[in-house]
Design a protein around this motif. Structure first.
Motif, mmCIF file in Angstrom:
data_model
loop_
_atom_site.group_PDB
_atom_site.id
_atom_site.type_symbol
_atom_site.label_atom_id
_atom_site.label_comp_id
_atom_site.label_asym_id
_atom_site.label_seq_id
_atom_site.Cartn_x
_atom_site.Cartn_y
_atom_site.Cartn_z
ATOM 1 N N ASN A 156 49.274 47.747 30.521
ATOM 2 C CA ASN A 156 48.671 48.005 31.232
ATOM 3 C C ASN A 156 48.021 46.190 31.122
ATOM 4 N N PHE A 157 49.419 45.232 31.846
ATOM 5 C CA PHE A 157 48.363 44.109 31.477
ATOM 6 C C PHE A 157 47.370 43.555 32.584
ATOM 7 N N SER A 158 46.476 42.632 32.682
ATOM 8 C CA SER A 158 45.261 42.410 33.218
ATOM 9 C C SER A 158 45.528 40.657 32.895
ATOM 10 N N LEU A 159 45.726 39.948 34.291
ATOM 11 C CA LEU A 159 45.090 38.644 33.739
ATOM 12 C C LEU A 159 43.530 38.178 33.887
ATOM 13 N N LEU A 160 43.090 36.958 32.822
ATOM 14 C CA LEU A 160 41.292 36.941 33.273
ATOM 15 C C LEU A 160 41.239 35.351 33.025
ATOM 16 N N VAL A 161 40.771 34.499 34.227
ATOM 17 C CA VAL A 161 40.768 33.835 33.568
ATOM 18 C C VAL A 161 39.181 33.574 34.065
ATOM 19 N N ASP A 162 38.649 32.376 33.585
ATOM 20 C CA ASP A 162 37.856 31.839 32.586
ATOM 21 C C ASP A 162 36.532 33.545 32.527
ATOM 22 N N ASP A 163 37.317 34.599 31.522
ATOM 23 C CA ASP A 163 36.572 36.400 31.667
ATOM 24 C C ASP A 163 36.627 37.300 32.775
ATOM 25 N N LYS A 164 36.846 36.720 34.021
ATOM 26 C CA LYS A 164 37.280 37.170 34.554
ATOM 27 C C LYS A 164 38.753 37.952 35.386
ATOM 28 N N GLU A 165 38.699 39.265 35.070
ATOM 29 C CA GLU A 165 39.918 39.320 35.810
ATOM 30 C C GLU A 165 39.961 38.905 36.971
ATOM 31 N N VAL A 166 41.724 38.675 37.245
ATOM 32 C CA VAL A 166 42.223 38.455 38.367
ATOM 33 C C VAL A 166 42.874 39.295 38.917
ATOM 34 N N GLY A 167 43.420 40.178 37.961
ATOM 35 C CA GLY A 167 45.119 40.625 38.808
ATOM 36 C C GLY A 167 44.882 41.949 37.234
ATOM 37 N N SER A 168 45.988 42.702 37.638
ATOM 38 C CA SER A 168 46.536 44.147 36.896
ATOM 39 C C SER A 168 47.639 44.321 37.333
ATOM 40 N N ILE A 169 48.586 44.939 35.971
ATOM 41 C CA ILE A 169 49.828 44.855 36.574
ATOM 42 C C ILE A 169 49.731 46.017 35.028
ATOM 43 N N THR A 170 50.509 47.691 36.074
ATOM 44 C CA THR A 170 51.225 48.211 34.642
ATOM 45 C C THR A 170 52.643 48.134 34.437
ATOM 46 N N ALA A 171 53.360 47.735 33.700
ATOM 47 C CA ALA A 171 54.705 48.064 33.460
ATOM 48 C C ALA A 171 55.023 49.514 32.694
ATOM 49 N N THR A 172 55.979 49.913 33.935
ATOM 50 C CA THR A 172 56.446 51.083 33.513
ATOM 51 C C THR A 172 57.740 50.479 32.424
ATOM 52 N N ASP A 173 58.309 49.416 32.915
ATOM 53 C CA ASP A 173 60.308 49.485 32.217
ATOM 54 C C ASP A 173 60.231 48.269 32.381
ATOM 55 N N SER A 174 58.986 47.309 31.236
ATOM 56 C CA SER A 174 59.190 45.923 30.411
ATOM 57 C C SER A 174 58.472 46.439 29.551
ATOM 58 N N LEU A 175 57.951 45.074 29.020
ATOM 59 C CA LEU A 175 56.633 44.854 28.628
ATOM 60 C C LEU A 175 56.002 43.060 29.152
ATOM 61 N N ALA A 176 56.361 43.102 30.593
ATOM 62 C CA ALA A 176 56.243 41.595 30.974
ATOM 63 C C ALA A 176 55.646 41.877 32.106
ATOM 64 N N ALA A 177 55.148 41.310 32.499
ATOM 65 C CA ALA A 177 54.234 40.700 34.131
ATOM 66 C C ALA A 177 53.594 39.924 34.429
ATOM 67 N N TRP A 178 54.076 39.426 35.852
ATOM 68 C CA TRP A 178 54.168 38.033 36.360
ATOM 69 C C TRP A 178 52.545 38.356 37.234
ATOM 70 N N PHE A 179 51.454 37.302 37.101
ATOM 71 C CA PHE A 179 50.548 36.888 38.519
ATOM 72 C C PHE A 179 50.603 35.923 39.081
ATOM 73 N N GLN A 180 50.212 35.710 39.870
ATOM 74 C CA GLN A 180 50.521 34.469 41.094
ATOM 75 C C GLN A 180 48.942 33.814 41.085
ATOM 76 N N VAL A 181 48.253 32.644 40.867
ATOM 77 C CA VAL A 181 47.439 32.240 41.195
ATOM 78 C C VAL A 181 46.946 30.450 41.568
ATOM 79 N N ALA A 182 46.336 30.321 42.077
ATOM 80 C CA ALA A 182 45.971 29.517 43.312
ATOM 81 C C ALA A 182 45.846 27.552 42.299
ATOM 82 N N VAL A 183 46.839 26.945 42.187
ATOM 83 C CA VAL A 183 46.914 25.630 41.410
ATOM 84 C C VAL A 183 46.460 24.394 42.272
ATOM 85 N N VAL A 184 46.122 22.941 41.523
ATOM 86 C CA VAL A 184 46.125 22.075 42.481
ATOM 87 C C VAL A 184 46.092 21.322 41.450
ATOM 88 N N PRO A 185 47.564 20.248 41.520
ATOM 89 C CA PRO A 185 47.742 19.182 40.596
ATOM 90 C C PRO A 185 46.521 18.182 40.792
#
Length: 488
Positions: free
Chosen positions: A250-279
């Motif tokens: 299970n992969f979780s994305l933490l932004v400023d120590d707060k979980e913003v997403g969680s994905i369980t990878a069953t066939d690989s060792l990678a996960a992708w998350f989308q976040v809002a970004v302003v240049p």
């Protein structure tokens, strides 16, 4: 005369009778032959014979102490008697025969009969169960049978017999296959055969295959991100991955120590998350967290701040030489003062160089070059006058194809047919200076030697006529020595 002969016959008859009595007192020594192993429900034969016994001879087959199994008679003597036996579970024990002849009895040797039960319903069990273990742990497989005795065991790993050459990889202990410290190479399909052998007859029972799974500990996760333009806004794509481990995790994305997403990878060792970004804005610090059955690990932090490309851009030129100090190639590096995701492009004499040799629709006069470090570096792999010219690099934001470029000043790379390297120039100059110094030193030594020879031929009288004042006034000078001093 006849009466005397009759008296002589009685001693002979008495001697013969005595010999008969002596021979009748000789003990019998029967011999028993037969199997020491027999399959359950098979038929076996024990044979008993007492050689040189007077007939008739009575034979008895006994089990253990005095359990009578069978009796038979040899009426003519010198013949063996067979006792046929159907083997049951109760047939296991010690057998001997007893022979009786002429009032004498003898007991034979003993034979221990072992009843062999063929294996049946063989299966593989494991500890732990199910046969799943993490690398470095202990795993034991057992070859179990429902019934069977006097068994040997053969193990198969991926349909190949586990031989003595593989015992460094495995350890055999009775009906067990032991793996003390498992590795991923231990994973596979295992089966066993339980078998027994009586004389040349082998009976065996094979198990079904059991799959052994070896799990790998998950490595510390890593994190990266890039952004892309979506209409008039921007989105960030954060990637979390581990280089080794056994899914699912299970992969979780933490932004400023707060979980913003969680994905369980069953066939690989990678996960992708989308976040809002302003240049141009700092969107916080992101970390990846990975969890498995036994582990919980967190990645190094990455700042979700996208700095637009800008500032100063410059090109640095570095010449690359062979071991013989020959100029072999040139490496041009493009440096931009700021920008998180720069995209680089190169120009020669204001002509854009293709980003790959497949870009045949872009015309260029540069046949030998290579791009590296995400096109930040341009390597001139072969130097000739064709590669001479003014090189510039430019950069823009990778996520915005329509964004503005910032360009460097042009750098001249001059390649001629006859090219002496700096090292070669220094070497030639040093050699010329050294030769000149050696020539001057040789001339001085020669002049000093010639002057000494001239003084050696001056007469004593002439030397005495020379006034002392001139010797001390410094008017007498050595011309050759003065020349050397000037030269020096």
């Amino acid at each position: 005369m006849k009466k005397h002969q009759g008296l002589d016959f009685w001693p002979i008859l008495a001697t013969a009778s005595l010999l008969i009595k002596i021979s009748g007192s000789i003990p019998l020594r029967p011999v028993l032959t037969g199997p020491d192993k027999a399959y359950l429900n098979s038929r076996v034969a024990f044979r008993c014979i007492a050689p040189d016994s007077p007939p008739p001879v009575t034979y008895e087959l006994l089990k253990d102490s005095d359990v009578l199994v069978g009796r038979d008679i040899d009426p003519i003597g010198g013949q063996s008697v067979a006792f046929f036996l159907k083997v049951s579970a109760a047939s296991d024990g010690s057998y001997h025969c007893r022979a009786t002849a002429g009032g004498n009895t003898g007991v034979s040797n003993s034979i221990q009969l072992s009843v062999v039960t063929p294996a049946s319903n063989t299966r593989v069990t494991s500890d732990p169960f199910p046969p799943v273990a993490y690398e470095g742990s202990r795993l034991v497989l057992s070859c179990d049978v429902q019934t069977g005795s006097h068994l040997s065991y053969t193990w198969l790993f991926n349909k190949k017999e586990v031989t003595s050459s593989a015992l460094a990889f495995f350890h055999l202990a009775g009906n067990k296959l032991v793996m003390e410290s498992v590795t991923p190479e231990h994973a596979g399909d295992y089966s066993c055969m339980a078998w027994s052998m009586v004389k040349d007859i082998r009976r065996f029972s094979g198990s079904q295959e059991v799959q052994v799974t070896i799990k790998v500990y998950v490595s510390k996760p890593r994190i990266s991100f890039f952004i892309f333009k979506e209409g008039d806004s921007y989105r960030g794509n954060v990637t979390c991955w581990s280089s080794r481990g056994s899914p699912p995790v299970n992969f979780s994305l933490l932004v400023d120590d707060k979980e913003v997403g969680s994905i369980t990878a069953t066939d690989s060792l990678a996960a992708w998350f989308q976040v809002a970004v302003v240049p141009g804005l700092d969107m916080g610090v992101a970390r990846c967290r990975v969890k498995s059955e036994l582990q919980e690990l967190i990645s190094e932090p990455v700042n979700l701040e996208v700095v637009p490309v800008g500032g100063d851009v410059k090109v640095e030129v570095e010449h690359l030489y062979t071991a013989e100090s020959k100029l072999a190639a040139a490496r041009l590096s493009c440096h931009v003062s700021r920008g998180t995701f720069p995209y680089f492009s190169w120009l020669l004499n204001d002509t854009i160089l293709p980003m790959s040799h497949e870009d045949s629709h872009i015309q260029t006069t540069l046949p030998h070059f290579a791009l590296a470090d995400q096109r930040r570096t341009l390597v001139l792999t072969k130097l000739s006058p064709e590669e001479s010219g003014y090189y510039r690099c430019r950069a823009r934001d990778q996520y915005d194809d329509s964004g503005p470029w910032v360009e460097s000043a042009a750098e001249l790379v001059q390649v001629t047919e006859v090219f002496l390297t700096t090292i070669e120039v220094i070497t030639v100059a040093f050699c010329c200076f050294l030769l000149l110094a050696l020539a001057a030193g040789s001339a001085c030594v020669y002049k000093m030697f010639d002057h000494n020879q001239a003084h050696a031929h001056i007469s004593p009288a002439k030397s005495e006529a020379l006034p002392l004042s001139e010797l001390t006034s410094g008017k007498l000078t050595d011309k050759s020595s003065t020349d050397c001093d000037v030269l020096n």
